[in-house]
Design an enzyme around this catalytic site. Structure first.
Site, PDB file in Angstrom:
ATOM      1  N   LYS A  25    -116.189 -25.381 -32.458  1.00 25.78           N
ATOM      2  CA  LYS A  25    -115.031 -25.163 -33.340  1.00 25.78           C
ATOM      3  C   LYS A  25    -115.457 -24.402 -34.591  1.00 25.78           C
ATOM      4  CE  LYS A  25    -113.704 -28.586 -36.290  1.00 25.78           C
ATOM      5  NZ  LYS A  25    -113.510 -28.261 -37.697  1.00 25.78           N
ATOM      6  N   ASN A  26    -116.557 -24.845 -35.222  1.00 23.70           N
ATOM      7  CA  ASN A  26    -116.933 -24.271 -36.521  1.00 23.70           C
ATOM      8  C   ASN A  26    -117.644 -22.933 -36.408  1.00 23.70           C
ATOM      9  OD1 ASN A  26    -115.671 -26.390 -37.703  1.00 23.70           O
ATOM     10  ND2 ASN A  26    -117.542 -27.543 -38.137  1.00 23.70           N
ATOM     11  N   ARG A  96    -109.233 -26.079 -43.199  1.00 23.82           N
ATOM     12  CA  ARG A  96    -110.224 -25.619 -44.188  1.00 23.82           C
ATOM     13  C   ARG A  96    -110.665 -24.205 -43.855  1.00 23.82           C
ATOM     14  NH1 ARG A  96    -112.518 -26.678 -49.272  1.00 23.82           N
ATOM     15  NH2 ARG A  96    -114.495 -25.590 -49.365  1.00 23.82           N
ATOM     16  N   CYS A 120    -109.873 -31.676 -43.353  1.00 26.87           N
ATOM     17  CA  CYS A 120    -110.227 -33.101 -43.423  1.00 26.87           C
ATOM     18  C   CYS A 120    -110.329 -33.580 -44.873  1.00 26.87           C
ATOM     19  CB  CYS A 120    -111.578 -33.327 -42.757  1.00 26.87           C
ATOM     20  SG  CYS A 120    -111.517 -32.939 -41.035  1.00 26.87           S
ATOM     21  N   ARG A 125    -113.606 -31.119 -52.036  1.00 30.16           N
ATOM     22  CA  ARG A 125    -113.799 -29.831 -51.343  1.00 30.16           C
ATOM     23  C   ARG A 125    -113.342 -28.663 -52.228  1.00 30.16           C
ATOM     24  NH1 ARG A 125    -112.601 -30.443 -45.010  1.00 30.16           N
ATOM     25  NH2 ARG A 125    -114.410 -29.074 -44.851  1.00 30.16           N
ATOM     26  N   PRO A 126    -113.964 -28.536 -53.397  1.00 28.74           N
ATOM     27  CA  PRO A 126    -113.610 -27.422 -54.291  1.00 28.74           C
ATOM     28  C   PRO A 126    -113.950 -26.060 -53.661  1.00 28.74           C
ATOM     29  CG  PRO A 126    -115.545 -28.584 -55.095  1.00 28.74           C
ATOM     30  CD  PRO A 126    -115.056 -29.358 -53.925  1.00 28.74           C
ATOM     31  N   ILE A 127    -113.474 -24.994 -54.271  1.00 29.63           N
ATOM     32  CA  ILE A 127    -113.768 -23.653 -53.742  1.00 29.63           C
ATOM     33  C   ILE A 127    -114.339 -22.744 -54.835  1.00 29.63           C
ATOM     34  CG2 ILE A 127    -112.155 -23.741 -51.803  1.00 29.63           C
ATOM     35  CD1 ILE A 127    -110.107 -22.261 -53.441  1.00 29.63           C
ATOM     36  N   ASP A 128    -115.039 -23.338 -55.778  1.00 27.18           N
ATOM     37  CA  ASP A 128    -115.606 -22.562 -56.900  1.00 27.18           C
ATOM     38  C   ASP A 128    -116.611 -21.508 -56.434  1.00 27.18           C
ATOM     39  OD1 ASP A 128    -117.008 -25.220 -56.409  1.00 27.18           O
ATOM     40  OD2 ASP A 128    -118.556 -24.123 -57.518  1.00 27.18           O
ATOM     41  N   ASP A 308    -121.285 -34.270 -40.108  1.00 24.98           N
ATOM     42  CA  ASP A 308    -120.197 -34.462 -39.135  1.00 24.98           C
ATOM     43  C   ASP A 308    -120.554 -35.489 -38.076  1.00 24.98           C
ATOM     44  OD1 ASP A 308    -119.269 -30.937 -39.147  1.00 24.98           O
ATOM     45  OD2 ASP A 308    -118.892 -32.576 -40.549  1.00 24.98           O
ATOM     46  N   ARG A 401    -108.053 -31.888 -32.949  1.00 24.74           N
ATOM     47  CA  ARG A 401    -108.401 -30.685 -33.727  1.00 24.74           C
ATOM     48  C   ARG A 401    -109.759 -30.160 -33.317  1.00 24.74           C
ATOM     49  NH1 ARG A 401    -108.661 -31.109 -39.798  1.00 24.74           N
ATOM     50  NH2 ARG A 401    -109.413 -29.019 -39.385  1.00 24.74           N
TER      51      ARG A 401
HETATM   52  C1  EPZ Z   1    -118.182 -26.854 -43.106  1.00 26.91           C
HETATM   53  O1  EPZ Z   1    -117.274 -27.230 -44.110  1.00 26.91           O
HETATM   54  C2  EPZ Z   1    -117.649 -27.470 -41.823  1.00 26.91           C
HETATM   55  N1  EPZ Z   1    -116.307 -26.954 -41.552  1.00 26.91           N
HETATM   56  C3  EPZ Z   1    -117.579 -28.990 -41.993  1.00 26.91           C
HETATM   57  O2  EPZ Z   1    -117.151 -29.548 -40.750  1.00 26.91           O
HETATM   58  C4  EPZ Z   1    -118.984 -29.504 -42.303  1.00 26.91           C
HETATM   59  O3  EPZ Z   1    -118.913 -30.887 -42.531  1.00 26.91           O
HETATM   60  C5  EPZ Z   1    -119.495 -28.799 -43.567  1.00 26.91           C
HETATM   61  O4  EPZ Z   1    -119.479 -27.376 -43.373  1.00 26.91           O
HETATM   62  C6  EPZ Z   1    -120.913 -29.213 -43.918  1.00 26.91           C
HETATM   63  O5  EPZ Z   1    -121.763 -28.943 -42.852  1.00 26.91           O
HETATM   64  C7  EPZ Z   1    -116.162 -25.706 -41.054  1.00 26.91           C
HETATM   65  O6  EPZ Z   1    -117.112 -24.984 -40.837  1.00 26.91           O
HETATM   66  C8  EPZ Z   1    -114.749 -25.271 -40.799  1.00 26.91           C
HETATM   67  P1  EPZ Z   1    -119.400 -26.860 -47.405  1.00 26.91           P
HETATM   68  P2  EPZ Z   1    -117.335 -26.537 -45.563  1.00 26.91           P
HETATM   69  O7  EPZ Z   1    -118.696 -25.777 -48.151  1.00 26.91           O
HETATM   70  O8  EPZ Z   1    -117.847 -25.167 -45.443  1.00 26.91           O
HETATM   71  C9  EPZ Z   1    -119.173 -28.556 -51.774  1.00 26.91           C
HETATM   72  C10 EPZ Z   1    -115.742 -30.780 -39.324  1.00 26.91           C
HETATM   73  O9  EPZ Z   1    -115.561 -31.990 -39.171  1.00 26.91           O
HETATM   74  N2  EPZ Z   1    -118.557 -27.270 -52.144  1.00 26.91           N
HETATM   75  O10 EPZ Z   1    -120.713 -26.562 -46.766  1.00 26.91           O
HETATM   76  O11 EPZ Z   1    -116.024 -26.756 -46.211  1.00 26.91           O
HETATM   77  C11 EPZ Z   1    -118.318 -29.383 -50.839  1.00 26.91           C
HETATM   78  O12 EPZ Z   1    -117.362 -30.136 -51.566  1.00 26.91           O
HETATM   79  C12 EPZ Z   1    -115.852 -30.209 -40.722  1.00 26.91           C
HETATM   80  O13 EPZ Z   1    -115.845 -29.940 -38.391  1.00 26.91           O
HETATM   81  C13 EPZ Z   1    -118.332 -27.012 -53.484  1.00 26.91           C
HETATM   82  O14 EPZ Z   1    -118.627 -27.841 -54.340  1.00 26.91           O
HETATM   83  O15 EPZ Z   1    -118.425 -27.413 -46.292  1.00 26.91           O
HETATM   84  C14 EPZ Z   1    -119.341 -30.261 -50.170  1.00 26.91           C
HETATM   85  O16 EPZ Z   1    -119.653 -31.331 -51.024  1.00 26.91           O
HETATM   86  C15 EPZ Z   1    -115.709 -31.256 -41.797  1.00 26.91           C
HETATM   87  N3  EPZ Z   1    -117.768 -25.824 -53.828  1.00 26.91           N
HETATM   88  C16 EPZ Z   1    -120.569 -29.341 -50.051  1.00 26.91           C
HETATM   89  O17 EPZ Z   1    -120.348 -28.304 -51.012  1.00 26.91           O
HETATM   90  C17 EPZ Z   1    -117.432 -24.881 -52.891  1.00 26.91           C
HETATM   91  O18 EPZ Z   1    -116.931 -23.804 -53.292  1.00 26.91           O
HETATM   92  C18 EPZ Z   1    -120.733 -28.698 -48.685  1.00 26.91           C
HETATM   93  O19 EPZ Z   1    -119.495 -28.122 -48.362  1.00 26.91           O
HETATM   94  C19 EPZ Z   1    -117.674 -25.160 -51.532  1.00 26.91           C
HETATM   95  C20 EPZ Z   1    -118.245 -26.363 -51.173  1.00 26.91           C
END
Ligand code: EPZ
Length: 422
Positions: A25-26, A96, A120, A125-128, A308, A401
């Protein structure tokens, strides 16, 4: 949304047979987003038949891309003319991955508007990281009617340090950089296999990318890519989820069509727990032992233990002898499901947003529970199968999903799961 009715196997280790793993999926969701980087369009094969893929194709169609489904698992996506740069908010709020579209869309069209992405509920899950990267590449960011609006005639290459090694952040900025003017270097990039499979695909299609799989990725920007074919790699999270079912209930379960080289953290955890397994080139075979040893889980960025799989593995820990600790380092809202496991009889103490303790073994009782997200939903399926008595797992749609027809595949190896519509 539908629900699963699960017959408890009362801990009897009766699951046996083969379970094939579907496409990741990812990985595939980002390949769909990458289609915006192509002039002539691109093919996708081995896509899993899951809700998120259907939602992603809906978002692409609403943006004006042509999406044809050429087979159960294959698609052709192409863009002719300019796109509608507003990412459909109703769908984007559910996914997401919708944020990954913003990179190629902004790079191709010079503008993109989108809502705060959904998906989820496992933390803020900020996007900074995305905003910081776009600013450094020359984009202007504003907000209008609850949507973020990002504009830039032509993104320019930049040196970007990621505050956190965000997976979707790495994929999104890497794709934006493919069309930017000049060189972009991402420092503290994510190394997940899904990032690597996306980069491999883009390079095969003509992009100039180096360093994928390390924490420093360099992209030399250029023009639209011509065409390409993305073969979705096996889903390592699904493979780990199915293998842990074998570890807790398997007479002998063989998880096939997977890539054990992406599952080292999972196999290491099995070694710590005394779970006998055999790993071949594209399968992992698991049996559940008489005694499961306790062990500690600390989630981390790849190649560490995948966040995950934290919830599915917690079910194994409830059956392990002794005290185990869970340290969830990635998300601050991903332990809530343990309250439901505790209602089923598990010995759980949630210490804080990141840490929990599990005392085992405990006998679980069937319960009526609600999946908060797809991975906790899978964990509830596993716990319900271990339990004495039947369980109802609501929000089965969350599990759909990310896990294709999961009840069919599990029933084939001895589970007794029925789906009922609410
Ligand atoms: C991806 O999410 C996966 N989703 C998630 O899988 C997975 O758990 C995650 O990576 C970690 O491996 C997809 O690929 C669609 P991150 P992502 O940005 O990219 C923080 C599933 O069940 N962060 O690596 O959203 C964030 O809050 C899903 O398949 C910021 O602070 O995760 C987290 O604490 C769930 N600012 C950490 O970084 C940002 O701008 C890692 O998040 C972005 C993230």
């Amino acid at each position: 949304m539908s629900r699963f009715i699960v017959k408890g196997l009362s801990g009897r280790k009766k699951l046996s047979g083969e379970i094939p793993v579907r496409g990741a999926k990812n990985a595939v969701l980002k390949a769909f987003a990458a289609s915006l980087l192509f002039k002539k369009g691109m093919e996708i094969s081995n896509a899993p038949v899951i809700e998120d893929v259907l939602k992603m194709t809906d978002i692409l169609r609403s943006s004006g891309a042509n999406v044809t489904r050429s087979g159960e698992r294959s698609y052709f996506v192409s863009v002719s003319g300019s796109l509608n740069t507003v990412i459909e908010p109703k769908i984007a709020k559910l996914l997401r991955s919708s944020i990954v579209l913003t990179g190629p869309m902004l790079a191709r069209e010079g503008r993109v508007s989108f809502p705060h992405p959904g998906g989820c509920v496992i933390g803020a899950r900020p996007i900074d990281v995305f905003f910081d990267s776009y600013r450094r590449m020359g984009a202007k960011i504003s907000e209008k009617d609850g949507m973020y609006v990002i504009e830039c005639d032509r993104l320019k290459g930049a040196d970007i340090f990621f505050r956190v090694p965000s997976v979707t952040g790495t994929e999104t900025v890497m794709m934006a950089a493919v069309l930017a003017k000049g060189v972009t270097r991402i420092f503290n990039a994510a190394c997940e296999p899904e990032v690597q499979s996306l980069a491999d695909f883009l390079k095969k299609s003509g992009a100039d990318i180096k360093g994928e799989g390390t924490h420093e990725i360099t992209v030399k920007g250029g023009k639209l890519l011509n065409t390409g074919k993305f073969v979705t790699p096996p889903d390592r999270i699904e493979a780990g989820s199915l293998a842990v079912l074998g570890a807790v209930l398997g007479k002998k379960i063989r998880v096939t069509d997977c890539d054990p080289s992406h599952m080292r953290a999972v196999l290491h955890a099995f070694e710590s727990a005394g779970i006998p397994f055999l790993a071949g080139k594209s399968f992992v075979e698991v049996k559940s032992p008489k005694v499961i040893r306790n062990f500690d889980i600390k989630t981390g960025e790849y190649p560490g233990f995948p966040t995950d799989l934290q919830a599915p593995f917690a079910v194994l820990l409830t059956q392990a002898v002794g005290q185990s600790k869970i340290f969830e380092t990635i998300f601050e809202g991903r332990l809530g499901y343990l309250n439901d496991l505790s209602r089923m009889g598990a010995g759980v103490v949630i210490c804080d947003q990141h840490r929990a303790i599990i005392d085992g073994p405990s006998s679980l009782r069937g319960r009526d529970v609600e999946s908060p997200d797809l991975r906790a939903g899978l964990a509830f399926l596993a716990a319900a199968m271990v339990a004495e008595g039947d369980s109802v797992i609501r929000n089965a749609g969350f599990i759909d999903r990310g896990y294709e027809k999961i009840e069919d595949r599990l029933n084939k190896v001895g589970a007794e799961i029925k789906r009922a519509d609410d």
